[in-house]
Scaffold this active site. Structure first.
Site, PDB file in Angstrom:
ATOM      1  N   LYS A  82       0.650  -1.054   0.113  1.00 12.57           N
ATOM      2  CA  LYS A  82      -0.619   0.305  -0.093  1.00 12.57           C
ATOM      3  C   LYS A  82       1.067   1.363  -0.031  1.00 12.57           C
ATOM      4  CE  LYS A  82       0.188   1.752   3.759  1.00 12.57           C
ATOM      5  NZ  LYS A  82      -0.075   2.995   4.355  1.00 12.57           N
ATOM      6  N   ALA A  84       7.476  -0.638   7.124  1.00 13.19           N
ATOM      7  CA  ALA A  84       8.308   0.288   6.749  1.00 13.19           C
ATOM      8  C   ALA A  84       7.203   0.919   5.443  1.00 13.19           C
ATOM      9  CB  ALA A  84       8.286  -0.898   5.230  1.00 13.19           C
ATOM     10  N   GLY A  85       5.374   1.433   6.092  1.00 13.70           N
ATOM     11  CA  GLY A  85       4.542   2.023   6.259  1.00 13.70           C
ATOM     12  C   GLY A  85       4.295   2.043   4.580  1.00 13.70           C
ATOM     13  N   ILE A  86       3.702   0.851   4.025  1.00 14.06           N
ATOM     14  CA  ILE A  86       4.288   0.051   3.161  1.00 14.06           C
ATOM     15  C   ILE A  86       2.339  -0.283   3.728  1.00 14.06           C
ATOM     16  CG2 ILE A  86       5.175   1.062   1.427  1.00 14.06           C
ATOM     17  CD1 ILE A  86       6.455  -2.171   1.748  1.00 14.06           C
ATOM     18  N   GLY A 141       2.553  -3.539   5.098  1.00 15.65           N
ATOM     19  CA  GLY A 141       2.369  -5.209   4.627  1.00 15.65           C
ATOM     20  C   GLY A 141       1.558  -5.680   5.892  1.00 15.65           C
ATOM     21  N   GLY A 142       1.359  -5.632   7.067  1.00 21.06           N
ATOM     22  CA  GLY A 142       0.576  -6.384   8.252  1.00 21.06           C
ATOM     23  C   GLY A 142      -0.481  -6.321   8.059  1.00 21.06           C
ATOM     24  N   SER A 143      -1.545  -5.037   7.563  1.00 12.82           N
ATOM     25  CA  SER A 143      -2.370  -4.925   6.934  1.00 12.82           C
ATOM     26  C   SER A 143      -3.189  -5.561   5.711  1.00 12.82           C
ATOM     27  CB  SER A 143      -3.106  -2.759   6.974  1.00 12.82           C
ATOM     28  OG  SER A 143      -2.650  -2.188   8.302  1.00 12.82           O
ATOM     29  N   ASP A 171      -5.694   0.734   8.478  1.00 13.16           N
ATOM     30  CA  ASP A 171      -5.381   0.861   6.605  1.00 13.16           C
ATOM     31  C   ASP A 171      -6.028  -0.925   6.798  1.00 13.16           C
ATOM     32  OD1 ASP A 171      -3.565   2.726   6.857  1.00 13.16           O
ATOM     33  OD2 ASP A 171      -1.085   2.062   7.202  1.00 13.16           O
TER      34      ASP A 171
HETATM   35  O1  C5P Z   1      -4.457   1.608  13.371  1.00 14.03           O
HETATM   36  P1  C5P Z   1      -2.798   0.915  13.683  1.00 14.03           P
HETATM   37  O2  C5P Z   1      -2.941  -0.320  14.190  1.00 14.03           O
HETATM   38  O3  C5P Z   1      -2.513   0.771  12.040  1.00 14.03           O
HETATM   39  O4  C5P Z   1      -1.614   2.289  14.220  1.00 14.03           O
HETATM   40  C1  C5P Z   1      -0.979   2.256  14.147  1.00 14.03           C
HETATM   41  C2  C5P Z   1      -0.468   3.063  15.442  1.00 14.03           C
HETATM   42  O5  C5P Z   1      -0.770   4.270  14.669  1.00 14.03           O
HETATM   43  C3  C5P Z   1      -1.771   3.748  16.448  1.00 14.03           C
HETATM   44  O6  C5P Z   1      -1.755   3.146  17.818  1.00 14.03           O
HETATM   45  C4  C5P Z   1      -1.558   5.132  16.791  1.00 14.03           C
HETATM   46  O7  C5P Z   1      -0.214   5.195  17.499  1.00 14.03           O
HETATM   47  C5  C5P Z   1      -1.166   5.969  15.175  1.00 14.03           C
HETATM   48  N1  C5P Z   1      -2.344   5.810  14.810  1.00 14.03           N
HETATM   49  C6  C5P Z   1      -3.510   7.418  14.586  1.00 14.03           C
HETATM   50  N2  C5P Z   1      -4.298   7.609  13.924  1.00 14.03           N
HETATM   51  C7  C5P Z   1      -4.654   6.552  12.935  1.00 14.03           C
HETATM   52  C8  C5P Z   1      -3.583   5.372  12.737  1.00 14.03           C
HETATM   53  C9  C5P Z   1      -2.850   5.193  13.274  1.00 14.03           C
HETATM   54  O8  C5P Z   1      -2.889   7.958  15.588  1.00 14.03           O
HETATM   55  N3  C5P Z   1      -5.406   7.221  12.454  1.00 14.03           N
END
Ligand code: C5P
Length: 275
Positions: free
Chosen positions: A13, A95-97, A99-101, A129
């Site tokens: 992504k 990595a910001g792409i 992967g896990g999601s 994500d």
């Molecule tokens: O939802 P996810 O596990 O990908 O998010 C990882 C972390 O990124 C969250 O625990 C939060 O600190 C931050 N986050 C956020 N606002 C979002 C998505 C993620 O603050 N909309």
């Protein structure tokens, strides 16, 4: 007859833009992001089983958890059937792409095929994500990730680079200087690549400055991408550290990616098409 196993591709992504427009009382951030998906990614196979299991293979398997710490496992639990999951891991982690999601969304889509019913739960509960990764096609993502609007965009040629430094997403959000930034401008009427490039240049990834502060390698990657011949835009994806560069459709990006990989053997480099 129902099949015994189902295989789904989990694409990388890429956030072409990522505007942080506010913060909710629970700490989650309000986002406005244009997302596209690469033709590089992981591969997920799920098979009916008596109990849950997860096997991770592939070039990026090292260090990936094979239990409930893995989002794939939690996705299967949320679906409500035990399955044997095989995750062929090609994308770097943290990595910001996505992967896990993307892996979790692929598990849900594979289980929908395997069991012949839609996922009844909330993909957002697995991660911000995951809803957009269920679409796995160009889309605008808003709110904290649950509003996903598919978009009609031209395929875009790109080079992706990750310096193989993991970046913790919460730390990047925490380091933001401002959380009340402007949303994306309206998308251009023309969806020709040229118009999209022009519009993208005026948008941002608000997480890029704090991520560069935490991980100087990102600036090095952006410098290398910005100096490639014919680059139209170089920017970071998500909370980093992966960055992308966009090019016109006739640019020899495969050869450029090979040269970049040779110059920086420790980096993860991929030429791809975003859709
Ligand atoms: O939802 P996810 O596990 O990908 O998010 C990882 C972390 O990124 C969250 O625990 C939060 O600190 C931050 N986050 C956020 N606002 C979002 C998505 C993620 O603050 N909309």
């Amino acid at each position: 007859m129902t099949s015994a196993a189902s295989e789904v591709f989990a694409p990388a992504k890429i956030n072409l833009t990522l505007h942080v427009t506010g913060r909710r009382a629970d700490g989650y951030h309000l986002l406005d992001s244009l997302v596209m998906f690469a033709d590089v990614g992981d591969r997920v196979t799920v098979a009916r089983a008596d109990h849950m299991s997860l096997t991770v293979t592939g070039p990026m398997a090292a260090g990936v958890p094979t239990d409930a710490r893995n989002l794939c496992w939690r996705a299967a639990e949320a679906f409500g059937q035990p399955v044997a999951i095989t995750l062929d891991k090609h994308l770097p982690a943290a990595a910001g792409i996505g992967g896990g999601s993307s892996d979790a969304a692929a598990v849900l889509r594979a289980m929908e095929q395997l069991f012949g019913r839609p996922f009844g739960g909330d993909p957002l509960s697995l991660g911000a994500d995951v809803p957009v990764c269920m679409v796995a096609h160009a889309a605008r993502m808003q709110s904290i990730g649950e509003i996903v609007t598919p978009l009609d965009l031209p395929p875009l040629r790109a080079v992706l680079v990750n310096p193989r430094v993991e970046v913790a997403t919460p730390a990047v959000f925490k380091a933001l200087a401002r959380r009340d930034n402007a949303p994306m401008m309206p998308l251009p009427d023309s969806r020709q690549a040229d118009a999209v490039f022009g519009w993208l240049a005026d948008q941002r990834n608000d997480l890029q400055p704090p991520a560069e502060g935490l991980c100087p390698e990102i600036s090095q990657v952006l410098g290398a991408l910005s100096s490639l011949d014919g680059v139209r835009l170089a920017r970071m994806s998500g909370s980093g550290a992966t960055c992308f560069a966009l090019f016109d459709s006739d640019t020899p990006t495969e050869a450029m990616a090979r040269d970049l990989q040779a110059a920086f053997p420790q980096w993860w480099v991929a030429a791809t098409i975003l859709t």
